[in-house]
Design a protein around this motif. Structure first.
Motif, PDB file in Angstrom:
ATOM      1  N   MET A   1      39.360  31.205  49.696  1.00  0.00           N
ATOM      2  CA  MET A   1      38.593  32.412  49.867  1.00  0.00           C
ATOM      3  C   MET A   1      39.413  33.600  49.368  1.00  0.00           C
ATOM      4  O   MET A   1      40.594  33.721  49.662  1.00  0.00           O
ATOM      5  CB  MET A   1      38.260  32.590  51.356  1.00  0.00           C
ATOM      6  CG  MET A   1      37.606  33.884  51.682  1.00  0.00           C
ATOM      7  SD  MET A   1      37.327  34.042  53.451  1.00  0.00           S
ATOM      8  CE  MET A   1      36.116  35.316  53.420  1.00  0.00           C
ATOM      9  N   THR A   2      38.767  34.461  48.622  1.00  0.00           N
ATOM     10  CA  THR A   2      39.428  35.675  48.165  1.00  0.00           C
ATOM     11  C   THR A   2      38.653  36.882  48.690  1.00  0.00           C
ATOM     12  O   THR A   2      37.447  36.813  48.912  1.00  0.00           O
ATOM     13  CB  THR A   2      39.477  35.739  46.631  1.00  0.00           C
ATOM     14  OG1 THR A   2      38.145  35.670  46.125  1.00  0.00           O
ATOM     15  CG2 THR A   2      40.306  34.606  46.055  1.00  0.00           C
ATOM     16  N   LEU A   3      39.366  37.947  48.891  1.00  0.00           N
ATOM     17  CA  LEU A   3      38.772  39.177  49.403  1.00  0.00           C
ATOM     18  C   LEU A   3      38.780  40.232  48.314  1.00  0.00           C
ATOM     19  O   LEU A   3      39.766  40.364  47.589  1.00  0.00           O
ATOM     20  CB  LEU A   3      39.568  39.699  50.601  1.00  0.00           C
ATOM     21  CG  LEU A   3      39.668  38.811  51.822  1.00  0.00           C
ATOM     22  CD1 LEU A   3      40.620  39.417  52.835  1.00  0.00           C
ATOM     23  CD2 LEU A   3      38.301  38.600  52.447  1.00  0.00           C
ATOM     24  N   ASN A   4      37.695  40.990  48.223  1.00  0.00           N
ATOM     25  CA  ASN A   4      37.716  42.124  47.305  1.00  0.00           C
ATOM     26  C   ASN A   4      38.339  43.314  48.032  1.00  0.00           C
ATOM     27  O   ASN A   4      38.652  43.241  49.220  1.00  0.00           O
ATOM     28  CB  ASN A   4      36.316  42.433  46.753  1.00  0.00           C
ATOM     29  CG  ASN A   4      35.316  42.785  47.832  1.00  0.00           C
ATOM     30  OD1 ASN A   4      35.665  43.406  48.838  1.00  0.00           O
ATOM     31  ND2 ASN A   4      34.073  42.391  47.622  1.00  0.00           N
ATOM     32  N   ASN A   5      38.529  44.424  47.324  1.00  0.00           N
ATOM     33  CA  ASN A   5      39.211  45.587  47.912  1.00  0.00           C
ATOM     34  C   ASN A   5      38.470  46.154  49.106  1.00  0.00           C
ATOM     35  O   ASN A   5      39.086  46.558  50.094  1.00  0.00           O
ATOM     36  CB  ASN A   5      39.407  46.680  46.859  1.00  0.00           C
ATOM     37  CG  ASN A   5      40.614  46.419  45.995  1.00  0.00           C
ATOM     38  OD1 ASN A   5      41.476  45.632  46.355  1.00  0.00           O
ATOM     39  ND2 ASN A   5      40.664  47.069  44.851  1.00  0.00           N
ATOM     40  N   LYS A   6      37.144  46.203  49.034  1.00  0.00           N
ATOM     41  CA  LYS A   6      36.356  46.756  50.130  1.00  0.00           C
ATOM     42  C   LYS A   6      36.522  45.913  51.396  1.00  0.00           C
ATOM     43  O   LYS A   6      36.688  46.443  52.494  1.00  0.00           O
ATOM     44  CB  LYS A   6      34.887  46.824  49.713  1.00  0.00           C
ATOM     45  CG  LYS A   6      33.997  47.558  50.669  1.00  0.00           C
ATOM     46  CD  LYS A   6      32.596  47.687  50.084  1.00  0.00           C
ATOM     47  CE  LYS A   6      31.710  48.504  50.992  1.00  0.00           C
ATOM     48  NZ  LYS A   6      30.361  48.625  50.449  1.00  0.00           N
ATOM     49  N   GLN A   7      36.492  44.589  51.247  1.00  0.00           N
ATOM     50  CA  GLN A   7      36.663  43.692  52.395  1.00  0.00           C
ATOM     51  C   GLN A   7      38.071  43.797  52.961  1.00  0.00           C
ATOM     52  O   GLN A   7      38.265  43.816  54.173  1.00  0.00           O
ATOM     53  CB  GLN A   7      36.362  42.253  51.974  1.00  0.00           C
ATOM     54  CG  GLN A   7      34.910  42.018  51.638  1.00  0.00           C
ATOM     55  CD  GLN A   7      34.674  40.681  50.968  1.00  0.00           C
ATOM     56  OE1 GLN A   7      35.560  40.118  50.328  1.00  0.00           O
ATOM     57  NE2 GLN A   7      33.463  40.164  51.124  1.00  0.00           N
TER      58      GLN A   7
END
Length: 98
Positions: A1-7
């Motif tokens: 799982m990867t997170l974007n900047n907002k998350q």
């Protein structure tokens, strides 16, 4: 799982008031410590772990091993504190969309 900047920013905001749930001591990263981190991630989804290592390279290696072994996502690292996120089956934290 990867997170974007907002998350990632959203999780940082949630983690700001949290205290470390697991503290690594003089024995370092053991199976018992990994099991405790895994249990805490299942229950809380977002936790902090304090890694008390003197050497910066050793600390980085321990933090990378924790992320790899638990299957969690590293949200941030500040000093000796590692913030981790792993979604559980109950989905307690709802992440914002991209």
């Amino acid at each position: 799982m990867t997170l974007n900047n907002k998350q990632r920013q959203y999780l940082k905001g949630l983690a700001h008031s949290l205290k470390p749930v697991v503290l690594l001591g003089q024995h370092g990263l053991t199976e018992g410590v990994l099991a405790e981190i895994d249990l805490a991630l299942n229950f809380h989804e977002l936790i902090k772990v304090k890694v008390a290592a003197e050497d910066r390279e050793v600390k980085t290696l321990i933090m990378d091993a924790i992320v790899r072994e638990t299957g969690a996502v590293k949200v941030q690292t500040i000093g000796h504190i590692l913030t981790l996120y792993r979604a559980s089956e109950q989905k307690k934290i709802i992440l914002p969309k991209a």
